[in-house]
Every structure is written in C-alpha cells, then in structure tokens.
Design an enzyme around this catalytic site. Structure first.
Site, PDB file in Angstrom:
ATOM      1  CG  ASP A 133      -2.740   4.686   2.220  1.00  0.00           C
ATOM      2  OD1 ASP A 133      -2.379   5.430   1.294  1.00  0.00           O
ATOM      3  OD2 ASP A 133      -3.934   4.412   2.438  1.00  0.00           O
ATOM      4  CB  THR A 147      -0.974   0.082   1.208  1.00  0.00           C
ATOM      5  OG1 THR A 147      -1.545   1.387   1.234  1.00  0.00           O
ATOM      6  CG2 THR A 147      -0.322  -0.180   2.536  1.00  0.00           C
TER       7      THR A 147
HETATM    8  O1  F6P Z   1      -5.328   2.598   0.266  1.00  0.00           O
HETATM    9  C1  F6P Z   1      -4.605   3.132  -0.780  1.00  0.00           C
HETATM   10  C2  F6P Z   1      -5.306   4.329  -1.361  1.00  0.00           C
HETATM   11  O2  F6P Z   1      -4.510   4.768  -2.416  1.00  0.00           O
HETATM   12  C3  F6P Z   1      -5.608   5.449  -0.373  1.00  0.00           C
HETATM   13  O3  F6P Z   1      -4.507   6.261  -0.106  1.00  0.00           O
HETATM   14  C4  F6P Z   1      -6.733   6.165  -1.077  1.00  0.00           C
HETATM   15  O4  F6P Z   1      -7.525   6.865  -0.158  1.00  0.00           O
HETATM   16  C5  F6P Z   1      -7.503   5.043  -1.693  1.00  0.00           C
HETATM   17  O5  F6P Z   1      -6.574   3.997  -1.899  1.00  0.00           O
HETATM   18  C6  F6P Z   1      -8.166   5.412  -2.996  1.00  0.00           C
HETATM   19  O6  F6P Z   1      -8.817   4.310  -3.512  1.00  0.00           O
HETATM   20  P1  F6P Z   1      -9.541   4.204  -4.916  1.00  0.00           P
HETATM   21  O7  F6P Z   1      -8.520   3.770  -5.921  1.00  0.00           O
HETATM   22  O8  F6P Z   1     -10.574   3.176  -4.716  1.00  0.00           O
HETATM   23  O9  F6P Z   1     -10.067   5.569  -5.249  1.00  0.00           O
END
Ligand code: F6P
Length: 397
Positions: free
Chosen positions: A140, A138
């Site tokens: 994050d 991730t």
């Molecule tokens: O969990 C990883 C992440 O990139 C977060 O930082 C972000 O809030 C989320 O995924 C966004 O997800 P999606 O691709 O579903 O918009």
C-alpha cells in the site's frame, strides 16, 4: 574479523499481510548480522503470535541461502497483535509474555518487518521495555516517514501489467473494464499503476468519487470515438456520500468523549477495513480473527456504470495476486539496503526506530513518529496533478 557490536542477539519477525521482498530483507539482516558483527539471529515464526507462543528458529547463513528472489516469508506471518490476541477462546493482552519471551531468548533487539499495524504493535512493545527496530513493508506504500515501503514496487509492476493486458481485451470487445487494486486506506498503488498503465479513470480513497461525473466522462470518451475504457479502482475507494457518512461517524465518536474510534478500527483493532465486522471462527481450538470475505467493491461500481452508460462492463479484481511471487529488482535492492542499515544501527546500539528510505539512503526515524500515522495521497500530489494533466478522470469533478 567481526566488528564490535553493542547488540549481541537479534530477533526477526514478519507481521501483517505478506509481500514480495520479505525474504530479501530477512536475508540481508541475517547475513549482515552474522558475518559482519557475529550476532546471534533468532527467527520468530508467524509474527507476534510466534513470540507469544515461543515458536522460533535459529537463523544461520544456510537458512537464508537462495531466498533473495523468493516471494512470501520463510518465517510465516499473521495479523496478531500482542495486546489483543485470541488465546484459547478469549482475547487477551499478551504484551508482558511477548517481552518476557524475548528476554528469555536473550534478544537484545527485535526487528519487526511490517506495515502500519506492525509499526504500532512494535511501538507498544518498545513502550513495554523491549528494544525494537522496524522496516517499512506494504504494497500500500502508506507507512509514513519513508519514500517507499518494500513490496510496493513489485505490486505496482503486477498491477500495471494487468492494466496493460486489460487494455487489449477491452479494446477488442469495446467494453469498459473495472479493475480493482488492493489498498483499503491509501491509493498509492492504484494511482501509480493507473498512471503507468494509462487507465482512463482512477478512483482512490483520498479523492471521493461522484459516479455521475465518472459516467459523463466515459460517455464523452465513447462519443469522441474511443470505444473502450479502463477504470482502475482502489479497494477502499468511496463515493462522496460514503466519505461524508464516515466523517460524521468519526465526529459522533469524538463527541461521545474519550478517544474517537477510527472508522477502520473495530473489536480487534487497527488492521480491519472500514465498516466491516470481524468474523470470529473456531479453528483448531484456537480463535482467529478474519476479515469478512468481501465481494469486490469494483462489482458494485461496474454494475452502476453499466446502468448509467448502457455499455457492457466487466470486472477484474487483482487481490492477493499483487502480493505473490518474485520481488522486483527495486524491491530486492530496497530490502537489502534497509536490512543491512538496520543491522549497522543495532550494532551502534540504536533502538525504537524505523529504518526509512529517504532520497537515496536509509535513515532511522523515531518509531513514535510512525506509529498510528498513515501516509495518504495528498489531493495536490504531483502524481494527482499529472494524472489530471494527461486527461485521466479521478472521479471527483
Ligand atoms: O495492507 C496490505 C493489504 O494488502 C491491503 O492492501 C489489503 O486491503 C489487505 O492487506 C488484505 O489483507 P488480507 O491478506 O488479510 O486479506
């Protein structure tokens, strides 16, 4: 000559948000499994949904050739969870089907590449009787028990370059530029890139901000002759009042009895953002759950800062740019380390562990220690202390 292995056939799936490095990890797992141990490798398409719907490909050496540097995932991904999966107009528990399908494919162990939600879903499958091994992925960097998750280093490089570039234009125009960086529940990415890029203000979810304090800091900077400022804001940054309200909601949930619903959970569970409902739409006869498209939260902060400081403010939201393109050298190395270690562990018969990167090596951690937990930035983390020592405003005082 291939080495003996207690695991003969493995499955690989990528789940949750994509990030650079997934292909490097798929390559490492596949090569080590095929060449070193003669295992059979089944690629499962589009995360847990592919397992439930039986959509797979056999992975050979040629399938993973040339993918080390490629962004995204050759297997595709989804945010679907086996226990709450939209199926033909209904949300259903497909755990048993997922386990049966894995057995039918003769998969001895399923390797799941993903972040917090994926670790939890993999753990649920392990409780339903399937052997799983996971890798932490991730941008994050909030998966517990590992120093780093892959994808984080690449995203931090992209975010840092963006902050660098914003500096030059903010300086020319004497503006404040608010830069929103992904991370809805953890601020590692914003803190790292903010520190590396020399952002003047860094706002992260773990340190609720006070906009008056931020405005005072920005005005003081201007008075001291610095006519521009860069504010790095995590997607999930929240004010003191918002953090208190979220805390109250959580306590209320707990008082009503039963398991308190975490604020970020809703109808479909754990991968949604705080306080945001899911939009359910019909797409090709299939119900899919989407995050509501959000206006960047940085816009709100920017508007308020412009009002309070009387300075021209601009907003940049980096969004999914942080998840695209070529992985960094560190991420390629990390994916190769984690992937090959996972195969060695499976060959020894290990299961129901996450392969974590600790110090300079990889080691297995019981999945139950990871599932449902999150690694947040502690308020006294060395990075936080360093940021304060170099005069960065963290919005909380
Ligand atoms: O969990 C990883 C992440 O990139 C977060 O930082 C972000 O809030 C989320 O995924 C966004 O997800 P999606 O691709 O579903 O918009």
């Amino acid at each position: 000559m291939v080495k003996p292995s207690r695991t003969r056939c493995i499955g690989i799936l990528t789940s949750g948000g994509d990030c650079p490095g997934l292909n490097a990890a798929i390559r490492a797992i596949t090569r080590a499994a095929l060449n070193e141990y003669g295992m059979k490798v089944v690629g499962i398409l589009d995360g847990f949904r592919g397992l439930v719907e039986n959509r797979t490909v056999q992975l050979e050496d040629a399938s993973v050739s040339g993918i080390l540097t490629r962004g995204g995932t050759i297997l595709g991904t989804s945010r679907d969870k086996p226990h709450k999966m939209p199926m033909g107009g209904k949300v259903m528990d497909m755990t048993a089907t997922a386990v049966q399908n894995a057995r039918r494919l003769e998969i001895d162990c399923l390797v799941c590449l993903g972040g917090g939600g994926t670790q939890k879903n993999a753990f649920r499958l392990s409780q339903a009787g399937l052997n799983v091994v996971t890798l932490p992925k991730t941008i994050d960097n909030d998966v517990p028990e590992t120093d780093f998750s892959f994808g984080f280093d690449t995203a931090m490089g992209i975010a840092t370059e963006a902050v660098d570039r914003l500096h030059t234009t903010a300086t020319s125009h004497h503006r404040i530029i608010v830069c929103e960086i992904m991370g809805h529940r953890a601020g590692w990415l914003t803190l790292g890139a903010g520190l590396a890029g020399g952002a003047d203000v860094i706002l992260i979810p773990e340190l609720p901000y006070d906009l008056d304090a931020v405005s005072r800091f920005l005005l003081e900077r201007r008075r001291s002759g610095k006519r521009f400022s860069i504010v790095a804001v995590a997607e999930g940054a929240r004010s003191g009042a918002e953090a208190e309200a979220a805390g109250r909601e959580q306590r209320k949930g707990r008082k009503k009895g039963g398991k308190a619903r975490r604020p970020e959970e809703d109808v479909f569970g754990d991968e949604t953002r705080e306080g945001q409902p899911l939009v359910v739409r019909k797409v090709r006869d299939e119900l899919q759950a989407y995050h509501v498209v959000q206006e960047p939260m940085a816009s709100r902060i920017a508007r308020q800062l412009q009002e309070r400081t009387g300075t021209e403010v601009r907003v940049t939201s980096l969004g999914h740019v942080l998840r695209g393109g070529v992985p960094s050298a560190f991420d390629r190395m990390l994916c190769t380390l984690l992937g090959t270690r996972a195969v060695e562990l499976m060959a020894q018969g290990a299961a129901n562990v996450m392969v974590a990167y600790r110090g300079e090596g990889c080691r297995p951690v019981p999945l139950e220690k990871v599932a449902g937990n999150r690694k947040e930035v502690p308020p006294d983390h060395p990075l936080v202390r360093s940021a304060r020592l170099v005069g960065t405003c963290l919005g909380d005082r």
